[in-house]
Design a protein around this motif. Structure first.
Motif, PDB file in Angstrom:
ATOM      1  N   PHE A  34       0.879  -1.288   0.076  1.00 39.60           N
ATOM      2  CA  PHE A  34       0.122  -0.158  -0.090  1.00 39.60           C
ATOM      3  C   PHE A  34       0.756   1.231   0.003  1.00 39.60           C
ATOM      4  CE2 PHE A  34      -2.737   3.152   1.954  1.00 39.60           C
ATOM      5  CZ  PHE A  34      -3.789   3.140   1.349  1.00 39.60           C
ATOM      6  N   PHE A  35       1.994   1.297   0.868  1.00 44.24           N
ATOM      7  CA  PHE A  35       2.878   2.324   1.067  1.00 44.24           C
ATOM      8  C   PHE A  35       3.735   2.417  -0.089  1.00 44.24           C
ATOM      9  CE2 PHE A  35       1.061   2.040   5.132  1.00 44.24           C
ATOM     10  CZ  PHE A  35       0.732   3.343   5.448  1.00 44.24           C
ATOM     11  N   SER A  36       3.911   1.618  -0.967  1.00 40.86           N
ATOM     12  CA  SER A  36       5.101   1.672  -2.005  1.00 40.86           C
ATOM     13  C   SER A  36       4.907   2.322  -3.078  1.00 40.86           C
ATOM     14  CB  SER A  36       5.260   0.221  -2.534  1.00 40.86           C
ATOM     15  OG  SER A  36       4.363  -0.313  -3.360  1.00 40.86           O
ATOM     16  N   LEU A  37       5.659   3.056  -3.667  1.00 41.13           N
ATOM     17  CA  LEU A  37       5.636   4.221  -4.816  1.00 41.13           C
ATOM     18  C   LEU A  37       6.548   3.737  -5.685  1.00 41.13           C
ATOM     19  CD1 LEU A  37       5.976   7.508  -2.868  1.00 41.13           C
ATOM     20  CD2 LEU A  37       3.806   6.372  -3.545  1.00 41.13           C
ATOM     21  N   ARG A  38       5.993   3.687  -6.957  1.00 41.33           N
ATOM     22  CA  ARG A  38       6.894   3.313  -8.133  1.00 41.33           C
ATOM     23  C   ARG A  38       6.985   4.419  -9.360  1.00 41.33           C
ATOM     24  NH1 ARG A  38       2.137   0.914  -8.665  1.00 41.33           N
ATOM     25  NH2 ARG A  38       1.255   1.045 -10.775  1.00 41.33           N
ATOM     26  N   LEU A  39       8.164   4.228  -9.391  1.00 44.76           N
ATOM     27  CA  LEU A  39       8.646   5.358 -10.741  1.00 44.76           C
ATOM     28  C   LEU A  39       8.469   4.660 -12.108  1.00 44.76           C
ATOM     29  CD1 LEU A  39       9.378   8.580 -10.358  1.00 44.76           C
ATOM     30  CD2 LEU A  39      11.687   7.759 -10.901  1.00 44.76           C
ATOM     31  N   GLN A  40       7.554   5.207 -12.879  1.00 38.64           N
ATOM     32  CA  GLN A  40       7.477   4.794 -14.414  1.00 38.64           C
ATOM     33  C   GLN A  40       7.492   5.846 -15.286  1.00 38.64           C
ATOM     34  OE1 GLN A  40       4.228   1.735 -13.964  1.00 38.64           O
ATOM     35  NE2 GLN A  40       4.014   2.083 -16.180  1.00 38.64           N
ATOM     36  N   ASP A  41       8.061   5.885 -16.319  1.00 37.46           N
ATOM     37  CA  ASP A  41       8.277   7.057 -17.245  1.00 37.46           C
ATOM     38  C   ASP A  41       8.447   8.272 -16.474  1.00 37.46           C
ATOM     39  OD1 ASP A  41       7.706   5.036 -19.004  1.00 37.46           O
ATOM     40  OD2 ASP A  41       5.570   5.310 -19.056  1.00 37.46           O
ATOM     41  N   GLY A  42       9.057   8.266 -15.432  1.00 38.95           N
ATOM     42  CA  GLY A  42       9.297   9.592 -14.673  1.00 38.95           C
ATOM     43  C   GLY A  42       8.304  10.021 -13.892  1.00 38.95           C
ATOM     44  N   HIS A  43       7.271   9.201 -13.797  1.00 37.16           N
ATOM     45  CA  HIS A  43       5.739   9.422 -13.182  1.00 37.16           C
ATOM     46  C   HIS A  43       6.036   8.622 -11.665  1.00 37.16           C
ATOM     47  CE1 HIS A  43       3.936  10.782 -17.138  1.00 37.16           C
ATOM     48  NE2 HIS A  43       5.097  11.682 -16.656  1.00 37.16           N
ATOM     49  N   TYR A  45       3.657   6.567  -9.201  1.00 35.14           N
ATOM     50  CA  TYR A  45       2.512   5.836  -9.076  1.00 35.14           C
ATOM     51  C   TYR A  45       2.391   5.060  -7.666  1.00 35.14           C
ATOM     52  CZ  TYR A  45       1.575   6.557 -13.970  1.00 35.14           C
ATOM     53  OH  TYR A  45       1.591   7.346 -15.400  1.00 35.14           O
ATOM     54  N   GLY A  46       1.234   4.761  -7.304  1.00 34.87           N
ATOM     55  CA  GLY A  46       0.859   4.136  -6.041  1.00 34.87           C
ATOM     56  C   GLY A  46      -0.325   4.609  -5.436  1.00 34.87           C
ATOM     57  N   SER A  47      -0.584   3.868  -4.254  1.00 36.23           N
ATOM     58  CA  SER A  47      -1.956   4.162  -3.850  1.00 36.23           C
ATOM     59  C   SER A  47      -2.058   5.521  -3.090  1.00 36.23           C
ATOM     60  CB  SER A  47      -2.301   3.057  -2.689  1.00 36.23           C
ATOM     61  OG  SER A  47      -2.220   1.654  -3.121  1.00 36.23           O
ATOM     62  N   LEU A  48      -0.899   5.661  -2.365  1.00 30.09           N
ATOM     63  CA  LEU A  48      -0.867   7.196  -1.697  1.00 30.09           C
ATOM     64  C   LEU A  48      -1.050   8.149  -2.757  1.00 30.09           C
ATOM     65  CD1 LEU A  48       1.933   6.698   0.898  1.00 30.09           C
ATOM     66  CD2 LEU A  48      -0.781   6.552   1.106  1.00 30.09           C
ATOM     67  N   ILE A  49      -0.349   8.090  -3.725  1.00 30.56           N
ATOM     68  CA  ILE A  49      -0.645   9.144  -4.988  1.00 30.56           C
ATOM     69  C   ILE A  49      -1.987   9.116  -5.375  1.00 30.56           C
ATOM     70  CG2 ILE A  49       0.246   9.663  -7.303  1.00 30.56           C
ATOM     71  CD1 ILE A  49       2.447  10.165  -5.253  1.00 30.56           C
ATOM     72  N   ASP A  50      -2.703   8.141  -5.686  1.00 29.62           N
ATOM     73  CA  ASP A  50      -4.068   8.104  -6.076  1.00 29.62           C
ATOM     74  C   ASP A  50      -4.677   8.811  -5.096  1.00 29.62           C
ATOM     75  OD1 ASP A  50      -3.365   6.565  -8.314  1.00 29.62           O
ATOM     76  OD2 ASP A  50      -3.950   4.501  -7.633  1.00 29.62           O
ATOM     77  N   ILE A  51      -4.687   8.571  -3.641  1.00 28.81           N
ATOM     78  CA  ILE A  51      -5.540   9.075  -2.730  1.00 28.81           C
ATOM     79  C   ILE A  51      -5.388  10.840  -2.676  1.00 28.81           C
ATOM     80  CG2 ILE A  51      -5.578   9.650  -0.342  1.00 28.81           C
ATOM     81  CD1 ILE A  51      -5.226   6.389   0.206  1.00 28.81           C
ATOM     82  N   LEU A  52      -4.058  10.945  -3.074  1.00 31.40           N
ATOM     83  CA  LEU A  52      -3.747  12.343  -3.039  1.00 31.40           C
ATOM     84  C   LEU A  52      -4.367  13.134  -4.163  1.00 31.40           C
ATOM     85  CD1 LEU A  52      -0.100  12.860  -1.925  1.00 31.40           C
ATOM     86  CD2 LEU A  52      -1.987  14.081  -0.995  1.00 31.40           C
ATOM     87  N   ARG A  53      -4.298  12.540  -5.168  1.00 33.50           N
ATOM     88  CA  ARG A  53      -4.834  12.889  -6.628  1.00 33.50           C
ATOM     89  C   ARG A  53      -6.206  13.067  -6.753  1.00 33.50           C
ATOM     90  NH1 ARG A  53      -5.994  11.635 -12.093  1.00 33.50           N
ATOM     91  NH2 ARG A  53      -6.318   9.448 -11.509  1.00 33.50           N
ATOM     92  N   ASN A  54      -6.951  11.940  -6.148  1.00 35.67           N
ATOM     93  CA  ASN A  54      -8.465  11.956  -5.837  1.00 35.67           C
ATOM     94  C   ASN A  54      -9.074  13.070  -4.986  1.00 35.67           C
ATOM     95  OD1 ASN A  54      -8.471  10.175  -8.025  1.00 35.67           O
ATOM     96  ND2 ASN A  54      -8.468   8.296  -6.682  1.00 35.67           N
ATOM     97  N   SER A  55      -8.075  13.271  -4.159  1.00 32.60           N
ATOM     98  CA  SER A  55      -8.848  14.215  -2.720  1.00 32.60           C
ATOM     99  C   SER A  55      -8.458  15.671  -3.246  1.00 32.60           C
ATOM    100  CB  SER A  55      -7.994  14.061  -1.628  1.00 32.60           C
ATOM    101  OG  SER A  55      -6.685  14.188  -1.669  1.00 32.60           O
ATOM    102  N   ALA A  56      -7.767  15.885  -4.488  1.00 26.60           N
ATOM    103  CA  ALA A  56      -7.397  17.078  -4.808  1.00 26.60           C
ATOM    104  C   ALA A  56      -8.709  18.300  -4.925  1.00 26.60           C
ATOM    105  CB  ALA A  56      -6.723  17.547  -6.287  1.00 26.60           C
TER     106      ALA A  56
END
Lengths: 345, 518
Positions: A34-43, A45-56
């Motif tokens: 859940f807490f892991s973040l991965r870098l893909q094409d310089g972006h 990704y991860g659950s935390l990023i999703d939460i942040l993005r959706n809460s904007a």
């Protein structure tokens, strides 16, 4: 050492933060990465990023709402304003011959935010000049606003094909989603504007005692008016994010009930609906909490539609924590010598 | 410590309604009451005296179950009792009217009087019976108030009387009046005293808390004095002089007041040249009828008049809190229109309202924020006062005005009335005004703080500040002012230099025209 611990527990943001952390940890039991973040094409990704993005969008509106609530007000029309903002931008772009150019996106979005600000001016006028109770004044636009959005989109779901517009919600800059960056930027600007200047103190003064503030020379009317304009501005941007996410303006569904999420975020963050002292960081945590909750529920294998039920439980818990009686009972349980007096009374 | 004369002991034959002994109450870090006793007998008015912070309110709240006591006993009607809530003490016949009116202004007078014990028929509130019963109680108390009218439409003074009528309606054996007269004018006080005498004759024990010494001597039979949470003594009013009482309460501040009076007498003002402020034919419909007034630099103008005479309304016009319908205003010979308080502040005018709680105090902000509010407002939100300047100003005024607690971060709501008033004064002094309008700055605060505030006014005027000083206490007005303005029925009826004017002179001016009119 115990004193330090006690001060920690007594801090305004202790309970909201604890709740957020617990909720995040709960996810870990089902989703080990859940807490892991991965870098893909310089972006990132991860659950935390999703939460942040959706809460904007919620966070944006909640920031404005924090200031409105601090002045003893409330704005129910933010969802409708967000819908209008999306409708204006999409209808403008869809109606122009070169719909996919960056120029059209910029003009469309500027128009949308300008309309939102205008609506904020209207709300602020009703509340601060005419003295209409905020809940009623903004109820007008809450109901009429959706109709207005329908008029603009002609009752259709207006889709647009514009890559710049789509990026508002889905694009990345410096590895982070643009939506997050916008929300955090507004958070930072609001924090600086209220806490590095005297604005925050003046807003609180107006919220606690409007007449005393007026007699002390505070431009209470201007301040009240401004916060309604500000929350509408935030709602306008949030509306763009929502529309950008699907590249479409849906006058009916866009930003539906977002005003309730925003108010909930503010209250979870420790700002009282009675006005006065406010905490932007608290609101940030509150918005995160709501989004995390929405993410957690499907993760736990519970149907996502029951989300509202869990939100209701949160509302009850928050209300209990804020009620003087419940606090008194809690403080007895903790048997702090300082607090037993109050609870015995 | 207990001093009781032989007569006092003799008068104890009737069994006390309430006997408190050895009562101690402590709050975090403070011993609010230390082994205090209070004996209340039926058919007696018992004055509870002491400075603010002496423990009067705490003692009352300990009795009525708002606070729990740490030590001591409370005997009510011959039985030891411990009340855990105000409702319990009320059920035992103890009824309290607090200093600030705590009623619902959006309900009618009758609804307020019978709130929580409305007469019912078939489970529904019987409005007619309620109005009738409220009307009967009001009539019995000699009050001409329509029970069906909304409470908020009445002035504070009437609301206060309604609060008392509510307490009386409960058929209390003990009626506690905590500063009931602080917002009443002379007529209303007389009316209240009538009511109190009626109740006393009916055998009700009454506790009377007031800062007005004359009133205490006029109505009370017995007095208990507290100081710093300790019991000083119980006295029979008839055998005690004002001087003895004041000495029991404070001792030292008496000299200060005498000094102020002397200094004020020596204080002279140049009334030649252009006045600082001049108003001509200034008025507002329903509040003040055309007033002419000149105010010179360094002059203290005292405004005397009863409640509703227009004294507060005039002050509000001078500050732009209300806008005048007609008339002209000049500041230093320049035509000026004040439409908002903000404009007045820009013209170096300051106004401390009589309604400290609703129009002054920002309860949930700190002492420091409350102090700098007016200065910050006039600088605008973009120019926050630098932390160091703020800190310096706040500390300076906390020290100069002896504000307690001396903690800039303490919340305003936790301060006593006197200290809140000092913070509000500091708020205005920080703006360095040329004209300071003080409406009842000493209402409801203790003698010590009163003396300090009066001293401050005297000092400020010596330094060249002009002051408009409004107070219901004529002694105060006469002690401080260079010139006296008397108001009645929304008009200025008299203006004279304050030379050898006595309280009874002023009363005659106020009353004299009443007779002529009649």
């Amino acid at each position: 050492m115990r004193d330090l611990g006690l001060r920690f527990v007594r801090h305004n943001l202790f309970w909201p933060t604890l709740a957020l952390v617990l909720l995040l940890l709960l996810n870990l039991t089902k989703t080990p990465d859940f807490f892991s973040l991965r870098l893909q094409d310089g972006h990132l990704y991860g659950s935390l990023i999703d939460i942040l993005r959706n809460s904007a969008p919620t966070l944006l509106i909640a920031l404005g709402m924090t200031l409105v609530i601090a002045t003893r007000g409330i704005d129910l029309s933010v969802g409708a304003v967000a819908a209008i903002s999306g409708a204006v931008a999409c209808t403008y772009m869809a109606g122009s011959p070169d719909e996919s150019t960056a120029g059209r996106a910029v003009i469309g979005m500027t128009m949308a935010v300008a309309v939102a600000v205008l609506l904020g001016v209207w709300n602020g006028f009703l509340v601060s000049v005419l003295g209409i109770q905020p809940i009623i004044a903004t109820l007008v636009l809450m109901t009429a606003g959706r109709g207005l959005a329908m008029l603009i989109t002609d009752g259709q779901i207006t889709t647009v094909n514009n890559s710049l517009f789509a990026k508002v919600s889905t694009g990345f800059v410096l590895g982070l989603p643009i939506a997050i960056l916008i929300a955090l930027a507004v958070f930072a600007i609001t924090a600086v504007l209220t806490r590095r200047t005297a604005l925050g103190m003046l807003i609180e003064a107006v919220g606690i005692n409007p007449e005393a503030s007026r007699l002390a020379g505070v431009r209470a009317r201007t301040i009240t008016w401004t916060v309604y304009v500000f929350v509408a501005f935030c709602a306008g941007i949030a509306g763009l994010m929502i529309a950008s996410n699907t590249s479409a303006a849906d006058a009916n569904a866009a930003g539906l009930f977002i005003e309730l999420d925003a108010i909930l975020a503010v209250v979870i963050g420790g700002t009282s609906l009675a006005g006065g002292r406010f905490s932007l960081t608290g609101t940030l945590i509150g918005a995160m909490f709501i989004q995390t909750l929405a993410t957690t529920i499907p993760t736990m294998g519970i149907p996502a539609e029951t989300n509202y039920l869990f939100k209701a439980v949160v509302v009850i818990v928050v209300c209990l924590l804020q009620s003087p009686k419940a606090r008194a009972v809690l403080s007895v349980r903790r048997s702090s010598p300082l607090l037993t007096k109050g609870s015995a009374a | 410590m207990i001093q009781m004369t032989a007569e006092a002991a003799e008068a104890t034959r009737t069994e006390p309604v309430v006997q408190m002994s050895g009562v101690s109450v402590s709050f975090p870090g403070v011993k609010a009451l230390q082994s205090v006793g209070l004996t209340l007998r039926p058919g007696e008015v018992h004055a509870l005296m002491g400075e603010n912070g002496a423990g009067k309110s705490t003692l009352i709240k300990a009795l009525t179950g708002v606070y729990s006591i740490d030590e001591g006993t409370i005997i009510v009607g011959g039985e030891p009792r411990t009340f855990h809530s105000p409702a319990e003490s009320q059920a035992a016949g103890i009824s309290t009217v607090y200093q600030e009116v705590n009623l619902c202004t959006n309900l009618t007078v009758a609804e307020n009087m019978l709130l929580g014990r409305e007469p019912r028929s078939f489970g529904r509130i019987d409005t007619r019976a309620m109005n009738r019963r409220a009307g009967e109680t009001l009539t019995r108390l000699g009050l001409d108030i329509d029970p069906k009218s909304q409470l908020g439409t009445h002035p504070i003074a009437i609301q206060q009387l309604v609060a008392i009528a509510r307490a009386v309606d409960i058929d209390a054996e003990l009626l506690i009046l905590d500063e009931p007269t602080s917002s009443l004018d002379a007529d209303e006080v007389a009316k209240l005293f009538e009511v109190m005498r009626t109740l006393r004759a009916e055998g009700v024990a009454i506790v009377f808390v007031s800062h007005f010494l004359e009133q205490v001597f006029a109505i009370s039979d017995r007095m208990t004095v507290l100081r710093n949470g300790q019991f000083v003594g119980e006295y029979l009013t008839a055998e005690t002089t004002q001087l003895q009482l004041v000495q029991a309460m404070i001792g030292r501040e008496l000299e200060t007041l005498e000094k102020i009076e002397q200094a004020a007498e020596e204080h002279t003002v140049k009334t030649q040249g252009a006045p600082l402020m001049e108003v001509i034919d200034l008025g507002r419909k329903g509040s003040v009828e055309s007033v002419d007034l000149q105010l010179f630099e360094g002059e203290v103008i005292g405004i005397a008049g009863l409640l509703g005479s227009g004294r507060t309304e005039l002050a509000r016009l001078l500050f732009g809190a209300d806008t005048p319908d007609h008339g002209d205003m000049r500041m230093r010979s320049k035509g000026t229109k004040l439409r908002t308080p903000r404009q007045a502040i820009d013209h170096k005018i300051a106004f401390s309202s009589e309604n400290r709680r609703s129009e002054g105090v920002i309860a949930d902000l700190s002492i420091a924020d409350n102090m700098v509010l007016a200065m910050q407002a006039s600088r605008g939100w973009l120019r926050p006062i630098p932390a160091r300047t703020k800190d310096r100003l706040v500390r300076k005024y906390i020290e100069a005005l002896d504000i307690r607690p001396a903690d800039p971060n303490a919340l305003m709501r936790n301060l006593s009335g006197g200290n809140q008033q000092k913070v509000l004064l500091a708020r205005w002094l920080i703006t360095e005004p040329e004209l300071l309008i003080l409406d009842e700055p000493t209402r409801g605060i203790d003698i010590g703080a009163k003396a300090q505030i009066q001293q401050l006014v005297a000092d400020l005027s010596k330094d060249g500040m002009s002051v408009v000083f409004i107070s219901a206490e004529l002694e105060e007005v006469l002690r401080l002012s260079d010139r006296l303005v008397v108001m009645r029925d929304r008009r200025k009826i008299d203006e004279r230099a304050n030379e050898d004017v006595t309280v009874s002179d002023v009363l005659e001016i106020i009353a004299g025209e009443v007779r002529n009119d009649a």
